[in-house]
Structures are given as C-alpha cells and as structure tokens.
Enzyme design. Structure first.
Site, PDB file in Angstrom:
ATOM      1  N   ASP A   9       1.095  26.621  24.543  1.00  0.00           N
ATOM      2  CA  ASP A   9       1.148  27.681  25.824  1.00  0.00           C
ATOM      3  C   ASP A   9       1.894  28.883  25.147  1.00  0.00           C
ATOM      4  OD1 ASP A   9       1.506  28.726  28.326  1.00  0.00           O
ATOM      5  OD2 ASP A   9       3.674  27.722  28.331  1.00  0.00           O
ATOM      6  N   ASP A  11       4.387  31.114  26.847  1.00  0.00           N
ATOM      7  CA  ASP A  11       5.697  31.585  27.276  1.00  0.00           C
ATOM      8  C   ASP A  11       6.717  30.459  27.144  1.00  0.00           C
ATOM      9  OD1 ASP A  11       4.905  34.380  28.120  1.00  0.00           O
ATOM     10  OD2 ASP A  11       3.986  33.497  30.006  1.00  0.00           O
TER      11      ASP A  11
END
Length: 161
Positions: A9, A11
């Site tokens: 991912d 963030d």
C-alpha cells in the site's frame, strides 16, 4: 515458501500520508487566506473525510465526488465561504507534492529488490502518481495499481486480480 511478488500500500506504509495531508491542508488554507484553517478545522475534516472514504470503498460515491464533497461539507459545517471545487483542486495539487517517506521505506525496498514489487492503492490517481514520481522509490515498482484506473477498490478481490 519463496515469495515472487510483494504488494505494498502507499499511505502510511511507504509514504507518510499524515505529513502529506498536513502539508496540503496548511498550504491550501494559506493560499485561500486562512493560514490557521488547517489547525482549526482538521478534526472536522478528518471526520468528514473518513466517512466519505468509507462510502467510496463501499461504492456509494465516486472518487471524483469525494474530492469536492469533503470540502463542501466542511465549509457548510463551519460556514466558510470558499469555492469547494477550487479548494479541492489546490488541495490535490499540494497533496501530490507530499512525497514524504516513512522511515526505512527506501532501505526496505532495497532489501527486497530481488522480488517483484508492486503498489496497490485506493488513493487518487494524480496524487499517488505524483507522490511516487517525486520520491526515491519512483523506479522500484514493476506496477502501480490504482483503484480509480481499474474500477474497484481494496479490499475487493478484483483489484488484486
């Protein structure tokens, strides 16, 4: 078991989203003549934004709607007289500048360089693309898969397919 591909991912995994968000909110409110706005309205913004991202992940609103709606709601709650479309455009531009990496992100990717690395993110396309391109990780990933481009959100299986 030997892994071939490692998915990340963006963030709060590789990139410090909280720092990017603070940067974007501060600069946008400052541009609109309210330099204390990021501090004064951050809590309300977080609540509104969280609800809207949940709705987006459930398919109830689109990413395009979310971009502006969060500011419409914020301005309504606090009786602020800003154009939410213009504010959103400025905010996204500043957010795209936020290529702040988490401690150890570069080193981790270096250690994993023998594997195929990819990103899967629900973030906004132009923001995520900009942040990745501005970072030292710009050439690390074989693929960057963004929910807006593929038409489904994490955790739906389709984004992983």
């Amino acid at each position: 078991m030997k892994y071939e591909i490692i998915l990340f991912d963006v963030d709060d995994t590789l990139f410090d989203f909280k720092m990017a968000e603070s940067h974007a909110l501060h600069n946008t409110f400052t541009q609109f003549g309210l330099p204390q706005g990021a501090t004064e309205y951050k809590s309300s913004y977080d609540e509104i934004n969280s609800v809207l991202w949940r709705e987006a992940e459930e398919g109830l609103i689109t990413s395009a709607q979310l971009r502006v709606e969060r500011f419409k709601r914020l301005f309504t709650v606090h009786k602020l007289d800003f154009n939410p479309d213009a504010f959103s455009a400025a905010y996204l531009r500043y957010l795209g500048e936020g290529a702040f990496l988490m401690d150890g992100a570069v080193e981790l990717c270096d250690v994993l360089s023998e594997y195929r690395l990819a990103i899967i993110t629900n973030g906004i396309k132009e923001v995520q693309t900009s942040r990745i391109q501005l970072s030292p990780l710009r050439d690390v990933f074989e693929q960057v898969i963004i929910s807006e481009e593929v038409g489904c959100q994490k955790p739906q299986a389709g984004i992983f397919d």
